[in-house]
Design an enzyme around this catalytic site. Structure first.
Site, short mmCIF file in Angstrom:
data_model
loop_
_atom_site.label_atom_id
_atom_site.label_comp_id
_atom_site.label_asym_id
_atom_site.label_seq_id
_atom_site.Cartn_x
_atom_site.Cartn_y
_atom_site.Cartn_z
CG HIS A 289 -2.11 -0.89 1.08
ND1 HIS A 289 -2.03 -2.25 1.28
CD2 HIS A 289 -3.41 -0.63 0.74
CE1 HIS A 289 -3.23 -2.79 1.09
NE2 HIS A 289 -4.07 -1.83 0.76
CE LYS B 121 -3.93 -0.56 4.70
NZ LYS B 121 -5.28 0.02 4.91
#
EC number: 1.17.1.8
Length: 264
Positions: free
Chosen positions: A153, A157
């Protein structure tokens, strides 16, 4: 016409959800809930050029004044449970894209939903392709029980591993007996080198700029390997799943955890 409130409209996911609600003829975006900008109009915010939609910082007041059918919550893990509780109190069905819910949270929120006879959906991932990846991985695990998960990601995040990775591991664990993978005398020369452990499966989290949301489930067997991978290249990829969740939540009277439960 489904009346919708979006919490977290200025985030990357929130901005896409606003576009979805403004273009869908069956959706009416009646208000948004933001951490600031109370009393402004959506089109007056830097991120938007359209939308005669009021902005609130008080979710309860927003619900009381607009009586929406559905809340789309795309805020942060710290707020997900509280926002769902406020929604239930006001007869609003939550569709939640934040992660970080514990098993206890899920149990408690399910009881609340059923007590109010309201539908609710928590989706670790809204991408239809990601849901299929999880379902395919569960099927594969019936026949190949040596498996590791690598999720990647963007570097903004907050949680690791991702909700998608955890949900994938949970689905695999439903059909796979716990098994410690690797050599029985394996040791880590650096702490965490082998990743997080879930029933003997290893989950590895990568956080890098330039990433959006990516996951690969790796299976190994005698003389063979199998890889199941999904890549979200932009956040628009999540919107068909958001649309599906909004359409389905009004038909439910309990909490559903994971969109895979809505796909045959």
């Amino acid at each position: 016409m489904t009346r919708i409130v979006i919490a977290g409209p200025r985030g990357n996911m929130g901005q896409e959800a606003v576009k979805l609600c403004l273009r869908e003829e069956s959706f009416e975006l009646v208000a948004v809930v933001d951490s600031k900008n109370d009393g402004k109009q959506l089109k007056g915010l830097q991120e938007f050029q359209q939308g005669d939609v009021p902005v609130y910082t008080d979710m309860a007041r927003c619900f009381a004044e607009h009586e929406p059918d559905v809340l789309i919550d795309l805020t942060a893990p710290a707020f997900g449970r509280k926002h769902m509780e406020v929604a239930f109190e006001h007869g609003v069905r939550p569709v939640v894209g934040t992660t970080g819910f514990s098993d206890e949270d899920i149990r408690d929120l399910t009881k609340l939903a059923e007590a109010k006879e309201l539908g609710a959906i928590i989706a670790p991932n809204f991408a239809i392709g990601a849901i299929l990846m999880m379902k395919f991985a569960q099927t594969a695990a019936r026949y190949m029980n040596d498996v590791e998960i690598i999720e990647q990601h963007h570097d903004r995040k907050l949680d690791a591993p991702s909700g998608t990775a955890v949900k994938t591991a949970q689905l695999i664990a439903e059909v796979r007996a716990p098994k410690k993978q690797g050599h029985e005398q394996e040791r880590e020369e650096m702490a965490g080198a082998r990743g997080a452990d879930f029933d003997g499966m290893k989950i590895h989290s990568v956080r890098l700029p330039g990433r959006v949301a990516h996951q690969e489930v790796l299976f190994g067997g005698v003389g063979q390997t199998l890889s199941i991978r999904h890549d979200s290249l932009n956040r628009e990829s999540f919107m068909p799943g958001v649309k599906l969740a909004v359409e389905q939540v009004v038909k439910l009277s309990t909490l559903v955890y994971g969109l895979e439960n809505l796909i045959d």
